[in-house]
Scaffold this motif. Sequence first.
Motif, mmCIF file in Angstrom:
data_model
loop_
_atom_site.group_PDB
_atom_site.id
_atom_site.type_symbol
_atom_site.label_atom_id
_atom_site.label_comp_id
_atom_site.label_asym_id
_atom_site.label_seq_id
_atom_site.Cartn_x
_atom_site.Cartn_y
_atom_site.Cartn_z
ATOM 1 N N ALA A 1 51.771 44.923 21.405
ATOM 2 C CA ALA A 1 52.017 45.066 19.977
ATOM 3 C C ALA A 1 53.490 45.314 19.698
ATOM 4 O O ALA A 1 54.017 44.912 18.662
ATOM 5 N N LEU A 2 54.180 45.975 20.641
ATOM 6 C CA LEU A 2 55.608 46.217 20.459
ATOM 7 C C LEU A 2 56.437 44.976 20.757
ATOM 8 O O LEU A 2 57.652 44.977 20.587
ATOM 9 N N GLY A 3 55.792 43.926 21.222
ATOM 10 C CA GLY A 3 56.512 42.711 21.526
ATOM 11 C C GLY A 3 57.289 42.787 22.826
ATOM 12 O O GLY A 3 58.184 41.997 23.070
ATOM 13 N N LEU A 4 56.951 43.761 23.675
ATOM 14 C CA LEU A 4 57.653 43.857 24.952
ATOM 15 C C LEU A 4 57.192 42.740 25.882
ATOM 16 O O LEU A 4 56.001 42.423 25.929
ATOM 17 N N PRO A 5 58.138 42.163 26.622
ATOM 18 C CA PRO A 5 57.731 41.177 27.620
ATOM 19 C C PRO A 5 56.881 41.867 28.689
ATOM 20 O O PRO A 5 56.983 43.080 28.884
ATOM 21 N N ARG A 6 56.085 41.040 29.415
ATOM 22 C CA ARG A 6 55.117 41.626 30.339
ATOM 23 C C ARG A 6 55.788 42.441 31.442
ATOM 24 O O ARG A 6 55.321 43.523 31.797
ATOM 25 N N VAL A 7 56.902 41.919 31.970
ATOM 26 C CA VAL A 7 57.569 42.637 33.056
ATOM 27 C C VAL A 7 58.009 44.021 32.589
ATOM 28 O O VAL A 7 57.812 45.023 33.280
ATOM 29 N N VAL A 8 58.599 44.045 31.377
ATOM 30 C CA VAL A 8 59.064 45.325 30.855
ATOM 31 C C VAL A 8 57.880 46.257 30.601
ATOM 32 O O VAL A 8 57.927 47.450 30.923
ATOM 33 N N GLY A 9 56.812 45.691 30.061
ATOM 34 C CA GLY A 9 55.618 46.498 29.804
ATOM 35 C C GLY A 9 55.057 47.096 31.083
ATOM 36 O O GLY A 9 54.725 48.286 31.146
ATOM 37 N N LEU A 10 55.008 46.263 32.131
ATOM 38 C CA LEU A 10 54.508 46.754 33.415
ATOM 39 C C LEU A 10 55.392 47.876 33.930
ATOM 40 O O LEU A 10 54.907 48.917 34.380
ATOM 41 N N GLN A 11 56.702 47.669 33.822
ATOM 42 C CA GLN A 11 57.633 48.624 34.422
ATOM 43 C C GLN A 11 57.689 49.920 33.612
ATOM 44 O O GLN A 11 57.659 51.009 34.171
ATOM 45 N N MET B 1 46.251 47.741 48.936
ATOM 46 C CA MET B 1 46.002 46.849 47.805
ATOM 47 C C MET B 1 44.898 47.422 46.921
ATOM 48 O O MET B 1 45.005 47.406 45.692
ATOM 49 N N LYS B 2 43.862 47.933 47.572
ATOM 50 C CA LYS B 2 42.731 48.462 46.811
ATOM 51 C C LYS B 2 43.109 49.716 46.017
ATOM 52 O O LYS B 2 42.765 49.843 44.836
ATOM 53 N N THR B 3 43.851 50.642 46.654
ATOM 54 C CA THR B 3 44.204 51.871 45.931
ATOM 55 C C THR B 3 45.180 51.561 44.796
ATOM 56 O O THR B 3 45.104 52.168 43.725
ATOM 57 N N THR B 4 46.104 50.599 45.028
ATOM 58 C CA THR B 4 47.040 50.228 43.957
ATOM 59 C C THR B 4 46.278 49.637 42.775
ATOM 60 O O THR B 4 46.500 50.011 41.616
ATOM 61 N N GLU B 5 45.366 48.697 43.097
ATOM 62 C CA GLU B 5 44.596 48.072 42.023
ATOM 63 C C GLU B 5 43.821 49.125 41.237
ATOM 64 O O GLU B 5 43.817 49.131 40.005
ATOM 65 N N ALA B 6 43.209 50.064 41.985
ATOM 66 C CA ALA B 6 42.403 51.093 41.310
ATOM 67 C C ALA B 6 43.267 51.966 40.408
ATOM 68 O O ALA B 6 42.857 52.328 39.302
ATOM 69 N N SER B 7 44.506 52.301 40.867
ATOM 70 C CA SER B 7 45.289 53.201 40.023
ATOM 71 C C SER B 7 45.843 52.481 38.790
ATOM 72 O O SER B 7 46.137 53.133 37.785
ATOM 73 N N PHE B 8 45.978 51.149 38.843
ATOM 74 C CA PHE B 8 46.341 50.432 37.614
ATOM 75 C C PHE B 8 45.141 50.271 36.687
ATOM 76 O O PHE B 8 45.261 50.323 35.468
ATOM 77 N N ARG B 9 43.949 50.068 37.298
ATOM 78 C CA ARG B 9 42.768 49.828 36.466
ATOM 79 C C ARG B 9 42.326 51.070 35.688
ATOM 80 O O ARG B 9 41.639 50.959 34.674
ATOM 81 N N GLN B 10 42.709 52.263 36.182
ATOM 82 C CA GLN B 10 42.246 53.461 35.465
ATOM 83 C C GLN B 10 43.085 53.739 34.227
ATOM 84 O O GLN B 10 42.766 54.631 33.454
#
Lengths: 283, 353
Positions: free
Chosen positions: A168-178, A148-157
């Motif tokens: 800004a592109l109007g992408l939904p959050r799921v699509v943006g994440l993916q 959990m910690k390493t995953t969180e860290a690699s997203f936070r960087q």
Amino acid sequence: MSLSRRLSDALVWALCGLALLLVIIPTVDIIVGIVVQSAPSWSWKLLTTPTHGVAGGLQNAILGTIVLIVGTVVVAGFVGVLGGIYLAELSGQRTGALLRFFSEVLAGIPSIVIGYVGYVALVITLGWGFSMLAGVLALSIMIMPYIMKTTEASFRQIPNTYREAYVALGLPRVVGLQKVLLPPAIPGVLTGLVVALAIAMGETAPLIYTAGWTNALPPHQLTHQPIAYLTYVVWAYTNQPFAQSHALANSAALSLIILLLVLILASRLMSWQSRRFTTRMQA
Amino acid sequence: MRRESAAESGSLVKAATTARELGVVLMLDRALVAAGWIGAVLPTVVLLLIVVFLVHSAFSSVLYNGLHFLTGTEWNLGNLYVSTTTVRNGVKAAQGASYGALPLILGTLLSSIIALVIGVPIAVASALVIVERLPRGWSVPFSVALELLAGFPSVVYGLWGLIVLGPFLAHHIYPTVARVLGFIPFLGGQTGSGLGLLTSGIVLAVMIIPIVAATTRDLLAQVPPPTREGALALGFTGWEAARLVSLPWIRAGVFGACILGWARALGETMAVLMVSGSAANTIPSNIYGPVSTIAATIVALLDSALTDPTGLAQSALAEAGLLLFLITFGSNILARVILRRAGGTALPVGRGI
């Protein structure tokens, strides 16, 4: 500059150099010691014969270790990666801090305490017996906070501009994440998973009373069948009064070190990949 | 014209799919948040379950033993072969049962403190010389060594301590130390087989070195070069600059790493089990004597604890585990409080890899 100051400077750095030697020498000594001890009795037949009484080979233990750590990384990885993404991208600040704190406390629980709880709760009370499932769950509880910690860290960087871009592109959050955040985070997440494999591989205390021990190859059922693993061989066969048991324990230790080297190399390759991503992000 | 309409209809189709997909996307979004929440909450739930389970299991032992658990020196399951039982505070126990964990508590605290006393100076000094003194290329073997030390399974440390380090220390080091420094309390006397308190402390020291050294190295690399260069320009020697500029700069972070290393030493099981000499019910008379720790005792006695029909032996082990958990938890909290006061960087987290 006065002589005494120059002398004390030289003396301190000499001591620091000595300290450096005291870090490197034990590392080399552990590897050399185990190679020397296991070299006379090492043969490739060890990899294809299971343990038998006080001697034999390591096939059951090596396969069992692989089954256990892969199972652990699947279970703990599923939970840990989802939880890490939630903490990095979705949670509120106060909830996040609280959940992170408890996850860190879980990471600090001594592994034998997890082994005790796993034994009494899973093996005895739920009646699973010594089993793969009990072993995998005990290891997963240990590994979960780490992933959990390493995953969180690699997203936070990932720079915030990435998040602003998909909004800004109007992408939904799921699509943006993916599509936007996942690709640059993946090498870091994978590195964490590989290191988690290495940690799980080296554990003994949570497994002794959950996975049990058997001379047989890994079972096809989740419960009621014990499963073998390498670290047990190192511990238990050292306690036997026979020379061939000691040789087997040393060979098991050598196998663990070789597996560790492979995993370290893999994690190195991945973190190198992730650094390439980071530099590209900053460019 | 035809092309335009085609493009138009194409975009219309696309818009329609997006509209249809929007519902799916919203559902996916909700599913992701829910799944993420479950993943993030699960460690907390598991932690609570473990603590509740431990407290519940330890309850009868707490009632039966009271404070004797902390001060008594005898851990004895009692006579399991007669059916008579002793009852104290409403808890049944086998006749003659006594659960005093003082030797285990002392063994745990002393071995981990020895590990800090030996390991921390070595870790900090080696990181210092790598970052501030030696050419950059030298840091590669150092980093590889740290990564390996952090990754070796604890049974490998145990094996090494048992067959290599212990005999070496017993034959070549301990007798000399006992002769030269014997006037210091607990350092003189019989040096034994090489399996005991000091050997456990040394093996634990090697195990916590990677945690402290890697943190120190990374923190030292973050010290802004101008501050150090300023000190050197003022005529400081390298050591004075390190002592008065670099080390104070990273103090809080190093302290955090030390606490993390201490927690690892407290909870370490297998390596200590293999090199401690597994003493039962004895407090060693000097630093070389055999000891046992809480964690090692749980492994060694869990099997036989189940043979106690009153269940008290098992409960006593749960209390020992709970005590170990409280010690590591307390040290973690303490580190946080001190670090917040010092205003330093966050406490590093993990199992040392």
